[in-house]
Design a protein around this motif. Structure first.
Motif, mmCIF file in Angstrom:
data_model
loop_
_atom_site.group_PDB
_atom_site.id
_atom_site.type_symbol
_atom_site.label_atom_id
_atom_site.label_comp_id
_atom_site.label_asym_id
_atom_site.label_seq_id
_atom_site.Cartn_x
_atom_site.Cartn_y
_atom_site.Cartn_z
ATOM 1 N N ALA A 1 -30.669 -68.093 -57.767
ATOM 2 C CA ALA A 1 -31.330 -69.408 -57.802
ATOM 3 C C ALA A 1 -31.685 -69.899 -56.405
ATOM 4 O O ALA A 1 -32.752 -70.484 -56.198
ATOM 5 C CB ALA A 1 -30.445 -70.423 -58.526
ATOM 6 N N TRP A 2 -30.807 -69.649 -55.428
ATOM 7 C CA TRP A 2 -31.088 -70.142 -54.076
ATOM 8 C C TRP A 2 -32.367 -69.513 -53.520
ATOM 9 O O TRP A 2 -33.125 -70.179 -52.812
ATOM 10 C CB TRP A 2 -29.903 -69.909 -53.131
ATOM 11 C CG TRP A 2 -29.563 -68.469 -52.852
ATOM 12 C CD1 TRP A 2 -28.636 -67.704 -53.489
ATOM 13 C CD2 TRP A 2 -30.159 -67.619 -51.859
ATOM 14 N NE1 TRP A 2 -28.618 -66.428 -52.959
ATOM 15 C CE2 TRP A 2 -29.530 -66.350 -51.952
ATOM 16 C CE3 TRP A 2 -31.148 -67.803 -50.896
ATOM 17 C CZ2 TRP A 2 -29.865 -65.286 -51.125
ATOM 18 C CZ3 TRP A 2 -31.485 -66.735 -50.067
ATOM 19 C CH2 TRP A 2 -30.846 -65.496 -50.197
ATOM 20 N N TRP A 3 -32.645 -68.256 -53.858
ATOM 21 C CA TRP A 3 -33.852 -67.590 -53.370
ATOM 22 C C TRP A 3 -35.087 -68.129 -54.095
ATOM 23 O O TRP A 3 -36.125 -68.359 -53.489
ATOM 24 C CB TRP A 3 -33.709 -66.083 -53.509
ATOM 25 C CG TRP A 3 -34.932 -65.279 -53.160
ATOM 26 C CD1 TRP A 3 -35.467 -64.274 -53.887
ATOM 27 C CD2 TRP A 3 -35.758 -65.389 -51.989
ATOM 28 N NE1 TRP A 3 -36.578 -63.758 -53.249
ATOM 29 C CE2 TRP A 3 -36.777 -64.432 -52.076
ATOM 30 C CE3 TRP A 3 -35.748 -66.223 -50.876
ATOM 31 C CZ2 TRP A 3 -37.769 -64.277 -51.108
ATOM 32 C CZ3 TRP A 3 -36.735 -66.065 -49.900
ATOM 33 C CH2 TRP A 3 -37.725 -65.103 -50.025
ATOM 34 N N LEU A 4 -34.980 -68.369 -55.382
ATOM 35 C CA LEU A 4 -36.090 -68.988 -56.113
ATOM 36 C C LEU A 4 -36.395 -70.382 -55.555
ATOM 37 O O LEU A 4 -37.553 -70.758 -55.391
ATOM 38 C CB LEU A 4 -35.764 -69.064 -57.607
ATOM 39 C CG LEU A 4 -35.566 -67.717 -58.312
ATOM 40 C CD1 LEU A 4 -35.081 -67.937 -59.743
ATOM 41 C CD2 LEU A 4 -36.826 -66.879 -58.272
ATOM 42 N N ASN A 5 -35.332 -71.142 -55.260
ATOM 43 C CA ASN A 5 -35.518 -72.474 -54.664
ATOM 44 C C ASN A 5 -36.180 -72.373 -53.298
ATOM 45 O O ASN A 5 -37.092 -73.151 -52.978
ATOM 46 C CB ASN A 5 -34.175 -73.205 -54.526
ATOM 47 C CG ASN A 5 -33.594 -73.611 -55.854
ATOM 48 O OD1 ASN A 5 -34.291 -73.669 -56.862
ATOM 49 N ND2 ASN A 5 -32.304 -73.878 -55.869
ATOM 50 N N LEU A 6 -35.730 -71.437 -52.483
ATOM 51 C CA LEU A 6 -36.263 -71.279 -51.131
ATOM 52 C C LEU A 6 -37.725 -70.841 -51.159
ATOM 53 O O LEU A 6 -38.517 -71.273 -50.324
ATOM 54 C CB LEU A 6 -35.408 -70.270 -50.367
ATOM 55 C CG LEU A 6 -35.447 -70.302 -48.851
ATOM 56 C CD1 LEU A 6 -35.059 -71.671 -48.305
ATOM 57 C CD2 LEU A 6 -34.526 -69.235 -48.284
ATOM 58 N N ARG A 7 -38.089 -70.011 -52.123
ATOM 59 C CA ARG A 7 -39.493 -69.604 -52.243
ATOM 60 C C ARG A 7 -40.368 -70.790 -52.618
ATOM 61 O O ARG A 7 -41.502 -70.903 -52.157
ATOM 62 C CB ARG A 7 -39.636 -68.472 -53.254
ATOM 63 C CG ARG A 7 -39.114 -67.176 -52.678
ATOM 64 C CD ARG A 7 -39.212 -65.949 -53.536
ATOM 65 N NE ARG A 7 -39.980 -66.030 -54.747
ATOM 66 C CZ ARG A 7 -39.789 -65.244 -55.798
ATOM 67 N NH1 ARG A 7 -38.825 -64.335 -55.775
ATOM 68 N NH2 ARG A 7 -40.520 -65.344 -56.864
#
Length: 162
Positions: free
Chosen positions: A89-95
């Motif tokens: 989720a953190w990578w999806l948020n960061l993208r």
């Protein structure tokens, strides 16, 4: 997919155990007021940081503790989701919202996240492999390539710990 080696196998703890270990780690960080749970990378291992992103759906601040290495002024991590399927989720948020902050042993930094590509990705993957010898074996468990996430300093770069 894997970034190199072939049919080697390496045993990982069950996914529930990995999730539990990181949950306990986050709890120790929270209970100690940030005094326990973060460390700098060493020549033989990665460090830990606390990344705070903006939720892609909620717009609320979301924090996670990640392993990282340094690359000059940049920090980098792997979007591995405990070596399970799907993107964390953190990578999806960061993208969706690349501007974020990281808490490190020495304080807070404002960063902008992006995926490493091409030669940069290969170089950073090789650096991570130096401290994680089974990296390619673990990565081969995932159905898609594991993103190497670069956290670059943003203007206004540092702020005091809160």
């Amino acid at each position: 997919m894997s970034d190199g080696q072939g049919a080697k196998t390496s045993r990982l703890p069950p996914r529930w155990f990995i999730r539990l270990a990181w949950s306990v780690h986050r709890s120790l960080y929270r209970v100690s007021g940030g005094r326990v749970g973060l460390w700098r990378p060493r020549t033989t291992g990665w460090g830990t940081l606390r990344l705070t992103t903006t939720g892609r759906r909620t717009g609320q601040q979301r924090s996670v503790i990640l392993g990282y290495l340094e690359d000059g002024p940049n920090l980098f991590s792997l979007a591995m989701n405990g070596w399970g399927e799907g993107e964390p989720a953190w990578w999806l948020n960061l993208r969706a919202h690349p501007d974020a902050s990281v808490d490190l042993v020495g304080g807070r930094r404002l960063v902008r996240g992006r995926a490493a590509t091409g030669d940069e990705r290969l170089r950073l993957w090789a650096r991570w492999r130096e401290v994680e010898t089974n990296l390619d074996v673990h990565a081969a468990r995932r159905p898609s390539e594991t993103a190497v996430v670069v956290l670059e300093p943003r203007p206004g770069g540092s702020s005091p710990m809160q």
